[in-house]
Design an enzyme around this catalytic site. Sequence first.
Site, PDB file in Angstrom:
ATOM      1  N   ASP A 161     -12.806  -3.060   0.743  1.00 56.15           N
ATOM      2  CA  ASP A 161     -12.407  -4.391   0.236  1.00 56.15           C
ATOM      3  C   ASP A 161     -13.494  -5.022  -0.646  1.00 56.15           C
ATOM      4  O   ASP A 161     -13.211  -5.507  -1.740  1.00 56.15           O
ATOM      5  CB  ASP A 161     -12.130  -5.356   1.395  1.00 56.15           C
ATOM      6  CG  ASP A 161     -10.766  -5.134   2.024  1.00 56.15           C
ATOM      7  OD1 ASP A 161      -9.862  -4.613   1.347  1.00 56.15           O
ATOM      8  OD2 ASP A 161     -10.610  -5.499   3.204  1.00 56.15           O
ATOM      9  N   GLN A 207      -9.496  -1.608  -4.218  1.00 54.72           N
ATOM     10  CA  GLN A 207      -9.745  -1.172  -2.828  1.00 54.72           C
ATOM     11  C   GLN A 207      -8.854   0.023  -2.512  1.00 54.72           C
ATOM     12  O   GLN A 207      -9.260   0.953  -1.819  1.00 54.72           O
ATOM     13  CB  GLN A 207      -9.594  -2.318  -1.805  1.00 54.72           C
ATOM     14  CG  GLN A 207      -8.216  -2.955  -1.640  1.00 54.72           C
ATOM     15  CD  GLN A 207      -7.204  -2.114  -0.879  1.00 54.72           C
ATOM     16  OE1 GLN A 207      -7.551  -1.360   0.015  1.00 54.72           O
ATOM     17  NE2 GLN A 207      -5.928  -2.216  -1.228  1.00 54.72           N
ATOM     18  N   TYR A 210      -3.026 -12.650  -4.342  1.00 59.00           N
ATOM     19  CA  TYR A 210      -2.367 -12.043  -5.514  1.00 59.00           C
ATOM     20  C   TYR A 210      -0.851 -12.212  -5.507  1.00 59.00           C
ATOM     21  O   TYR A 210      -0.163 -11.639  -6.343  1.00 59.00           O
ATOM     22  CB  TYR A 210      -2.758 -10.565  -5.664  1.00 59.00           C
ATOM     23  CG  TYR A 210      -2.423  -9.700  -4.482  1.00 59.00           C
ATOM     24  CD1 TYR A 210      -3.350  -9.495  -3.473  1.00 59.00           C
ATOM     25  CD2 TYR A 210      -1.170  -9.104  -4.369  1.00 59.00           C
ATOM     26  CE1 TYR A 210      -3.046  -8.713  -2.368  1.00 59.00           C
ATOM     27  CE2 TYR A 210      -0.864  -8.319  -3.277  1.00 59.00           C
ATOM     28  CZ  TYR A 210      -1.811  -8.132  -2.280  1.00 59.00           C
ATOM     29  OH  TYR A 210      -1.496  -7.360  -1.183  1.00 59.00           O
ATOM     30  N   GLY A 257      -6.451 -11.884  -8.059  1.00 57.48           N
ATOM     31  CA  GLY A 257      -6.674 -11.060  -6.865  1.00 57.48           C
ATOM     32  C   GLY A 257      -6.068  -9.663  -6.918  1.00 57.48           C
ATOM     33  O   GLY A 257      -6.416  -8.811  -6.096  1.00 57.48           O
ATOM     34  N   GLY A 267     -12.459 -12.391   7.226  1.00 54.34           N
ATOM     35  CA  GLY A 267     -12.744 -10.969   7.036  1.00 54.34           C
ATOM     36  C   GLY A 267     -12.982 -10.598   5.579  1.00 54.34           C
ATOM     37  O   GLY A 267     -13.939  -9.868   5.260  1.00 54.34           O
ATOM     38  N   ALA A 268     -12.147 -11.095   4.684  1.00 54.46           N
ATOM     39  CA  ALA A 268     -12.299 -10.731   3.274  1.00 54.46           C
ATOM     40  C   ALA A 268     -13.597 -11.325   2.717  1.00 54.46           C
ATOM     41  O   ALA A 268     -14.324 -10.669   1.951  1.00 54.46           O
ATOM     42  CB  ALA A 268     -11.103 -11.232   2.473  1.00 54.46           C
ATOM     43  N   THR A 281     -13.778 -24.455   8.839  1.00 56.31           N
ATOM     44  CA  THR A 281     -14.451 -24.536  10.140  1.00 56.31           C
ATOM     45  C   THR A 281     -15.921 -24.218   9.881  1.00 56.31           C
ATOM     46  O   THR A 281     -16.288 -23.057   9.672  1.00 56.31           O
ATOM     47  CB  THR A 281     -13.836 -23.513  11.127  1.00 56.31           C
ATOM     48  OG1 THR A 281     -12.419 -23.686  11.105  1.00 56.31           O
ATOM     49  CG2 THR A 281     -14.356 -23.677  12.532  1.00 56.31           C
ATOM     50  N   GLU A 282     -16.737 -25.272   9.850  1.00 51.89           N
ATOM     51  CA  GLU A 282     -18.065 -25.095   9.264  1.00 51.89           C
ATOM     52  C   GLU A 282     -18.952 -24.132  10.031  1.00 51.89           C
ATOM     53  O   GLU A 282     -19.743 -23.409   9.434  1.00 51.89           O
ATOM     54  CB  GLU A 282     -18.726 -26.461   9.075  1.00 51.89           C
ATOM     55  CG  GLU A 282     -17.948 -27.219   8.004  1.00 51.89           C
ATOM     56  CD  GLU A 282     -18.640 -28.476   7.498  1.00 51.89           C
ATOM     57  OE1 GLU A 282     -17.964 -29.215   6.769  1.00 51.89           O
ATOM     58  OE2 GLU A 282     -19.810 -28.715   7.832  1.00 51.89           O
ATOM     59  N   LYS A 315      -8.600  -4.618  11.696  1.00 49.51           N
ATOM     60  CA  LYS A 315      -9.798  -4.228  10.932  1.00 49.51           C
ATOM     61  C   LYS A 315     -11.089  -4.226  11.762  1.00 49.51           C
ATOM     62  O   LYS A 315     -11.963  -3.407  11.534  1.00 49.51           O
ATOM     63  CB  LYS A 315      -9.984  -5.157   9.725  1.00 49.51           C
ATOM     64  CG  LYS A 315      -9.035  -4.865   8.584  1.00 49.51           C
ATOM     65  CD  LYS A 315      -9.367  -5.737   7.381  1.00 49.51           C
ATOM     66  CE  LYS A 315      -8.401  -5.467   6.251  1.00 49.51           C
ATOM     67  NZ  LYS A 315      -8.699  -6.249   5.049  1.00 49.51           N
ATOM     68  N   SER A 347       0.815  -1.220   0.000  1.00 45.63           N
ATOM     69  CA  SER A 347       0.000   0.000   0.000  1.00 45.63           C
ATOM     70  C   SER A 347       0.851   1.273   0.000  1.00 45.63           C
ATOM     71  O   SER A 347       0.536   2.216  -0.741  1.00 45.63           O
ATOM     72  CB  SER A 347      -0.955   0.011   1.192  1.00 45.63           C
ATOM     73  OG  SER A 347      -1.939  -0.976   1.004  1.00 45.63           O
TER      74      SER A 347
END
Length: 302
Positions: free
Chosen positions: A107, A268, A240, A261, A135-136, A158-159, A70, A21
């Site tokens: 995002d 973003q 990416y 990606g 999170g994404a 992790t269902e 975040k 960034s």
Amino acid sequence: MSASQKQLFGLFAHPVGHSLSPVMHNRAFQALGLPFYYHPFDIPPERLPEAVAGLKALGIRGINVTIPHKENIVPLLDELDPEAEAIGAVNTVVLSETGRLVGYNTDGAGYVQSLLSETGINLKETNVLLLGAGGAAKAIAVYLIKHGCASLTIANRTEHKAETLAHHVQRYAAQSHDGKGSSSPVRINVHSWSQLDRDGVKAYQLIINTTPVGMWPNVGHVPLELKELSPGTIVSDIVYNPLQTAFLKAAEQRGAQVHQGLGMFIFQGALAFKLFTGYEAPLEVMRKVVEDQLNLSSSQGK
Ligand code: NAP
């Protein structure tokens, strides 16, 4: 804010070392002749409240926020944009003219803008399989619903986390559907991760990997073995580094269109740049500098 005034922007992360960034935003400021500077700040979790308070004291106009801050930054802000509120996480903070810290999440919007502009997909007719529930995935799920895909199926290692994300976005889908009236609501499902191999993925026209599987240095790994795909399927990977993951290579071999990606990262950043400066971001300049950095690190074996 005047464009001739020096302004400081930055990134809050921990660790902060490998982020692209700073180079992306500094090159974009340079391209537009803005006397601004973007600095990476390594902020340990326990010092986040002090660091956020410091933004106002120092007059830092905007920051990006990434792992691990975040979600933890949300209660420290004065206001949230509605999508950031729905996602429950922030990746961009702007100090407003009235001195308030406003949180945004670029995002999900960045992902969908990249997807639409690079693939030409018609989301309204698309059944989506989302791999991952972190999170994404949450940010992407909210924006896929905002743009109105036909259905969204979530599968996660992790269902119970897939179930939690499905419940979370179900509420957002119901609210946004009420607001729009006529369009049909997005159908939201959960698929067992362990049964994906057996059941196959022919029911989906868009498959998105939001897990870190395949990211450098584990470049040979795939989140899912792709057997049969429907004609016209798009396979998308938000990893990416490398640009073309093993998952995308396997998808291409099976005739799928692939979506890398890098576009999400650039878009973003471009949306954050607009929030920071009020100017349209120089997308191609930003893409080029990030691609150059990624090529450089792959030639050095990173
Ligand atoms: P996160 O919140 O930690 O979520 C990670 C997700 O991946 C979880 O659902 C986790 O499942 C799953 N996962 C992790 N390791 C796995 C494995 N070996 N097999 C199967 N599933 C696995 O992370 P995030 O912030 O969402 O980021 C995820 C990835 O997206 C990272 O690689 C990040 O670099 C990339 N990313 C890219 C962009 C971009 O601009 N292109 C933006 C943001 C993130 P469990 O729940 O089972 O742990």
